[in-house]
Design an enzyme around this catalytic site. Structure first.
Site, PDB file in Angstrom:
ATOM      1  N   ARG A 124       0.820  -1.239   0.000  1.00 41.51           N
ATOM      2  CA  ARG A 124       0.000   0.000   0.000  1.00 41.51           C
ATOM      3  C   ARG A 124       0.839   1.268   0.000  1.00 41.51           C
ATOM      4  NH1 ARG A 124      -2.950  -3.194   3.590  1.00 41.51           N
ATOM      5  NH2 ARG A 124      -4.730  -4.123   2.543  1.00 41.51           N
ATOM      6  N   LYS A 146       3.556  11.906 -10.633  1.00 39.01           N
ATOM      7  CA  LYS A 146       2.652  11.058 -11.426  1.00 39.01           C
ATOM      8  C   LYS A 146       3.374   9.759 -11.729  1.00 39.01           C
ATOM      9  CE  LYS A 146      -0.337  14.143 -14.102  1.00 39.01           C
ATOM     10  NZ  LYS A 146      -0.676  14.550 -15.486  1.00 39.01           N
ATOM     11  N   GLU A 188      10.328  19.435 -24.531  1.00 40.16           N
ATOM     12  CA  GLU A 188       9.653  19.782 -23.268  1.00 40.16           C
ATOM     13  C   GLU A 188      10.251  21.063 -22.681  1.00 40.16           C
ATOM     14  OE1 GLU A 188       6.998  18.120 -22.372  1.00 40.16           O
ATOM     15  OE2 GLU A 188       7.239  16.170 -23.355  1.00 40.16           O
ATOM     16  N   LYS A 230       7.989  23.423 -13.220  1.00 41.61           N
ATOM     17  CA  LYS A 230       7.048  22.316 -13.001  1.00 41.61           C
ATOM     18  C   LYS A 230       6.645  22.255 -11.536  1.00 41.61           C
ATOM     19  CE  LYS A 230       5.644  17.696 -14.042  1.00 41.61           C
ATOM     20  NZ  LYS A 230       5.841  16.439 -14.745  1.00 41.61           N
ATOM     21  N   GLU A 240      -3.937  17.908 -10.903  1.00 38.29           N
ATOM     22  CA  GLU A 240      -4.403  18.349 -12.215  1.00 38.29           C
ATOM     23  C   GLU A 240      -5.896  18.674 -12.259  1.00 38.29           C
ATOM     24  OE1 GLU A 240      -2.235  16.647 -15.456  1.00 38.29           O
ATOM     25  OE2 GLU A 240      -3.880  17.003 -16.850  1.00 38.29           O
ATOM     26  N   ARG A 244      -2.432  22.719 -13.509  1.00 36.09           N
ATOM     27  CA  ARG A 244      -1.463  21.727 -13.995  1.00 36.09           C
ATOM     28  C   ARG A 244      -1.689  21.379 -15.465  1.00 36.09           C
ATOM     29  NH1 ARG A 244       1.166  16.551 -10.677  1.00 36.09           N
ATOM     30  NH2 ARG A 244       2.480  15.881 -12.382  1.00 36.09           N
ATOM     31  N   ASN A 248       0.255  20.598 -20.389  1.00 35.64           N
ATOM     32  CA  ASN A 248      -0.120  19.841 -21.591  1.00 35.64           C
ATOM     33  C   ASN A 248      -0.034  20.673 -22.865  1.00 35.64           C
ATOM     34  OD1 ASN A 248      -0.839  17.283 -20.421  1.00 35.64           O
ATOM     35  ND2 ASN A 248      -2.543  18.371 -19.463  1.00 35.64           N
ATOM     36  N   HIS A 251       0.374  19.103 -26.198  1.00 38.23           N
ATOM     37  CA  HIS A 251       0.171  17.672 -25.992  1.00 38.23           C
ATOM     38  C   HIS A 251      -1.193  17.170 -26.472  1.00 38.23           C
ATOM     39  CE1 HIS A 251       3.858  17.953 -23.770  1.00 38.23           C
ATOM     40  NE2 HIS A 251       3.828  16.686 -23.415  1.00 38.23           N
ATOM     41  N   HIS A 255      -0.443  14.234 -28.640  1.00 39.55           N
ATOM     42  CA  HIS A 255      -0.833  12.853 -28.322  1.00 39.55           C
ATOM     43  C   HIS A 255      -1.615  12.227 -29.478  1.00 39.55           C
ATOM     44  CE1 HIS A 255      -0.415  13.407 -23.718  1.00 39.55           C
ATOM     45  NE2 HIS A 255       0.654  12.865 -24.243  1.00 39.55           N
ATOM     46  N   HIS A 267       7.650  11.022 -28.909  1.00 39.94           N
ATOM     47  CA  HIS A 267       6.864  11.959 -28.110  1.00 39.94           C
ATOM     48  C   HIS A 267       7.320  13.403 -28.349  1.00 39.94           C
ATOM     49  CE1 HIS A 267       4.423  13.337 -24.776  1.00 39.94           C
ATOM     50  NE2 HIS A 267       5.465  13.977 -24.290  1.00 39.94           N
TER      51      HIS A 267
HETATM   52  N1  LIG Z   1       5.234  10.913 -14.813  1.00 47.02           N
HETATM   53  C1  LIG Z   1       5.195  11.970 -15.584  1.00 47.02           C
HETATM   54  O1  LIG Z   1       4.822  13.077 -15.171  1.00 47.02           O
HETATM   55  C2  LIG Z   1       5.658  11.835 -17.011  1.00 47.02           C
HETATM   56  C3  LIG Z   1       5.879  12.972 -17.786  1.00 47.02           C
HETATM   57  C4  LIG Z   1       6.359  12.825 -19.069  1.00 47.02           C
HETATM   58  C5  LIG Z   1       6.622  11.556 -19.577  1.00 47.02           C
HETATM   59  N2  LIG Z   1       6.382  10.465 -18.801  1.00 47.02           N
HETATM   60  C6  LIG Z   1       6.679   9.104 -19.299  1.00 47.02           C
HETATM   61  O2  LIG Z   1       8.060   9.009 -19.542  1.00 47.02           O
HETATM   62  C7  LIG Z   1       8.283   7.969 -20.497  1.00 47.02           C
HETATM   63  C8  LIG Z   1       9.341   8.437 -21.480  1.00 47.02           C
HETATM   64  O3  LIG Z   1      10.531   8.693 -20.788  1.00 47.02           O
HETATM   65  P1  LIG Z   1      11.930   8.790 -21.535  1.00 47.02           P
HETATM   66  O4  LIG Z   1      11.791   9.667 -22.704  1.00 47.02           O
HETATM   67  O5  LIG Z   1      12.942   9.116 -20.524  1.00 47.02           O
HETATM   68  O6  LIG Z   1      12.118   7.341 -22.153  1.00 47.02           O
HETATM   69  P2  LIG Z   1      12.871   6.012 -21.655  1.00 47.02           P
HETATM   70  O7  LIG Z   1      12.767   5.841 -20.192  1.00 47.02           O
HETATM   71  O8  LIG Z   1      12.370   4.914 -22.510  1.00 47.02           O
HETATM   72  O9  LIG Z   1      14.394   6.317 -22.027  1.00 47.02           O
HETATM   73  C9  LIG Z   1      14.758   6.475 -23.375  1.00 47.02           C
HETATM   74  C10 LIG Z   1      15.924   5.572 -23.753  1.00 47.02           C
HETATM   75  O10 LIG Z   1      17.128   6.106 -23.206  1.00 47.02           O
HETATM   76  C11 LIG Z   1      17.846   5.088 -22.492  1.00 47.02           C
HETATM   77  N3  LIG Z   1      18.604   5.789 -21.464  1.00 47.02           N
HETATM   78  C12 LIG Z   1      18.159   6.281 -20.283  1.00 47.02           C
HETATM   79  N4  LIG Z   1      19.113   6.999 -19.683  1.00 47.02           N
HETATM   80  C13 LIG Z   1      20.209   6.958 -20.482  1.00 47.02           C
HETATM   81  C14 LIG Z   1      21.506   7.527 -20.413  1.00 47.02           C
HETATM   82  N5  LIG Z   1      21.869   8.341 -19.416  1.00 47.02           N
HETATM   83  N6  LIG Z   1      22.353   7.276 -21.429  1.00 47.02           N
HETATM   84  C15 LIG Z   1      21.983   6.502 -22.485  1.00 47.02           C
HETATM   85  N7  LIG Z   1      20.776   5.947 -22.615  1.00 47.02           N
HETATM   86  C16 LIG Z   1      19.889   6.171 -21.622  1.00 47.02           C
HETATM   87  C17 LIG Z   1      16.784   4.157 -22.029  1.00 47.02           C
HETATM   88  O11 LIG Z   1      17.306   2.871 -21.764  1.00 47.02           O
HETATM   89  C18 LIG Z   1      15.820   4.155 -23.209  1.00 47.02           C
HETATM   90  O12 LIG Z   1      16.274   3.272 -24.196  1.00 47.02           O
HETATM   91  C19 LIG Z   1       6.946   7.676 -21.128  1.00 47.02           C
HETATM   92  O13 LIG Z   1       6.494   6.423 -20.682  1.00 47.02           O
HETATM   93  C20 LIG Z   1       6.051   8.775 -20.615  1.00 47.02           C
HETATM   94  O14 LIG Z   1       4.696   8.371 -20.464  1.00 47.02           O
HETATM   95  C21 LIG Z   1       5.919  10.588 -17.536  1.00 47.02           C
HETATM   96 ZN   LIG Z   2       5.444  15.417 -22.838  1.00 49.39          ZN
END
Ligand SMILES: NC(=O)c1ccc[n+]([C@@H]2O[C@H](COP(=O)([O-])OP(=O)(O)OC[C@H]3O[C@@H](n4cnc5c(N)ncnc54)[C@H](O)[C@@H]3O)[C@@H](O)[C@H]2O)c1
Ligand SMILES: [Zn+2]
Length: 362
Positions: A124, A146, A188, A230, A240, A244, A248, A251, A255, A267
């Site tokens: 939990r 999030k 971003e 942020k 949100e 918040r 977006n 987005h 999206h 993205h």
């Molecule tokens: N929680 C939130 O508020 C929020 C906001 C925006 C996006 N997201 C989520 O984030 C995700 C996307 O995140 P992302 O773009 O970081 O993608 P990701 O986590 O898939 O990373 C991208 C790639 O980079 C590699 N990588 C990571 N760090 C590295 C480093 N230092 N050197 C070399 N390679 C590295 C990873 O292995 C992966 O192949 C999505 O699932 C999205 O929904 C969440």
């Molecule tokens: Zn985004």
């Protein structure tokens, strides 16, 4: 070192710091020990990051006398699913994590979202900290609490708000990151500038080469600024309900493009096209002039981000995906439109037919 504090409600135990410093990765163990965040730690990462720094990182925790183990998942969005959560939960049990233990999310947004979600529901809810390693994760997904996983019915469909205890950002880790991933993060960063900060916008315009070269002190400052923006938004509206939603910007259409391309378009690229569209929609609704629209589009182009939707993507499909956006409460679409560079607002008087017409214009 830059420190950004995220203040949540008056309950100070939920307030946490984001620390940003080159080389910070080596100091995390010492800090965790001092703060006694967990009695033991499971470091959740993906295979790529594990190969780069995973073993070294766990060793650095152990050298401080902390009890830490590494758990790697496959890299990529496909891993952000229920099966992986169960695997992580099994790993947590095997490692003996109890209510006093903590998870360390070491990786990009995928790892941050799923490790955060696993810690939100394990027994939990247990503590977790974020060590984001992509630019997107350092300025966006690691801040704000999030957490989520995808299901076959939608992205981020199952999730929870669960704030980390601390966020450790080491910009030096970006040196390993492929250029396409840097660009995802830069989209971003431009978003933050357009929604909230003309100074950031000007800096991004003037110092593009240094930004792209990841100049150490500049990138540290820029990451801190994005986290501040942020954090300020999340502090006012954690779940949100209103403000918040400005995060977006770009987005809503973005999206739609991402989904219509079956996630072939990244993205960052989709959000860039979405921001260009949002600027155009702001103009046709009479909120900004063509000059502001062009300035917005120019900065995206300056960073090599796409602003036009490729012709092979069907507009109907974009609109259909936009209609099913889970952010549209009660089915009313909303857009984040611009009043100026640095100022946006939530607008819900734009019919999707009008958006369709706008997007179909050459
Ligand atoms: N929680 C939130 O508020 C929020 C906001 C925006 C996006 N997201 C989520 O984030 C995700 C996307 O995140 P992302 O773009 O970081 O993608 P990701 O986590 O898939 O990373 C991208 C790639 O980079 C590699 N990588 C990571 N760090 C590295 C480093 N230092 N050197 C070399 N390679 C590295 C990873 O292995 C992966 O192949 C999505 O699932 C999205 O929904 C969440
Ligand atoms: Zn985004």
């Amino acid at each position: 070192m830059e420190t950004v504090t995220v203040h949540l409600e008056s309950r100070s135990e939920r307030t946490y710091d984001i620390l940003i410093e080159t080389g910070l990765i080596r100091k995390i163990g010492r800090d965790l020990k001092k703060r006694a965040i967990g009695n033991r730690y499971l470091v959740v990462t993906d295979k790529n990051v594990a190969g780069l720094i995973g073993v070294e990182f766990v060793e650095s925790l152990r050298s401080e006398g902390l009890n830490g183990e590494l758990f790697s998942i496959a890299a990529g969005e496909e891993s952000k699913c229920a099966e992986t959560v169960l695997e992580i939960a099994a790993g947590m049990t095997r490692s003996g994590l109890d209510r006093g233990s903590a998870v360390i999310a070491l990786g990009g947004g995928v790892v941050g979202d799923i490790a955060g979600f696993a810690s939100a529901i394990y027994m939990r809810g247990i503590s977790y900290v974020q060590v984001p390693t992509t630019l997107l994760a350092q300025i966006d997904s690691s801040v704000g609490g999030k957490t989520a996983i995808d299901t076959e019915h939608g992205k981020n469909l199952l999730g929870a708000f669960h704030q980390p205890k601390r966020v450790y950002i080491d910009p030096a880790l970006l040196r390993f990151l492929p250029e396409a991933e840097i660009r995802n993060g830069l989209a971003e960063m431009i978003k933050y500038a357009v929604i909230r900060d003309t100074d950031l916008f000007d800096t991004l315009r003037r110092r593009r080469d240094e930004v792209l070269q990841l100049d150490e002190s500049l990138i540290t400052r820029l990451i801190a600024r994005c986290c501040e923006i942020k954090a300020a938004v999340v502090e006012k509206d954690e779940k949100e309900g209103g403000l918040r939603r400005i995060l977006n910007f770009g987005h809503t259409v973005g999206h739609g493009i991402e989904a219509a391309s079956d996630f072939e378009i990244s993205h960052g690229a989709a959000v860039s096209m979405g921001m260009a569209a949002a600027a155009g929609l702001s103009r046709i609704e009479g909120f900004i002039g063509r000059d502001v629209e062009e300035k917005t589009i120019d900065i995206l182009k300056q960073y090599g981000l796409p602003v036009e939707i490729p012709s092979y993507i069907m507009l109907d499909s974009i609109i259909r995906h936009m209609k099913s956006d889970k952010k549209f409460v009660g089915g009313t679409p909303f857009f984040i439109l611009m009043k100026a560079i640095g100022e946006v607002f939530v607008y819900d008087k734009l019919a999707l037919d009008k958006v369709n017409l706008f997007l179909s214009e050459p």
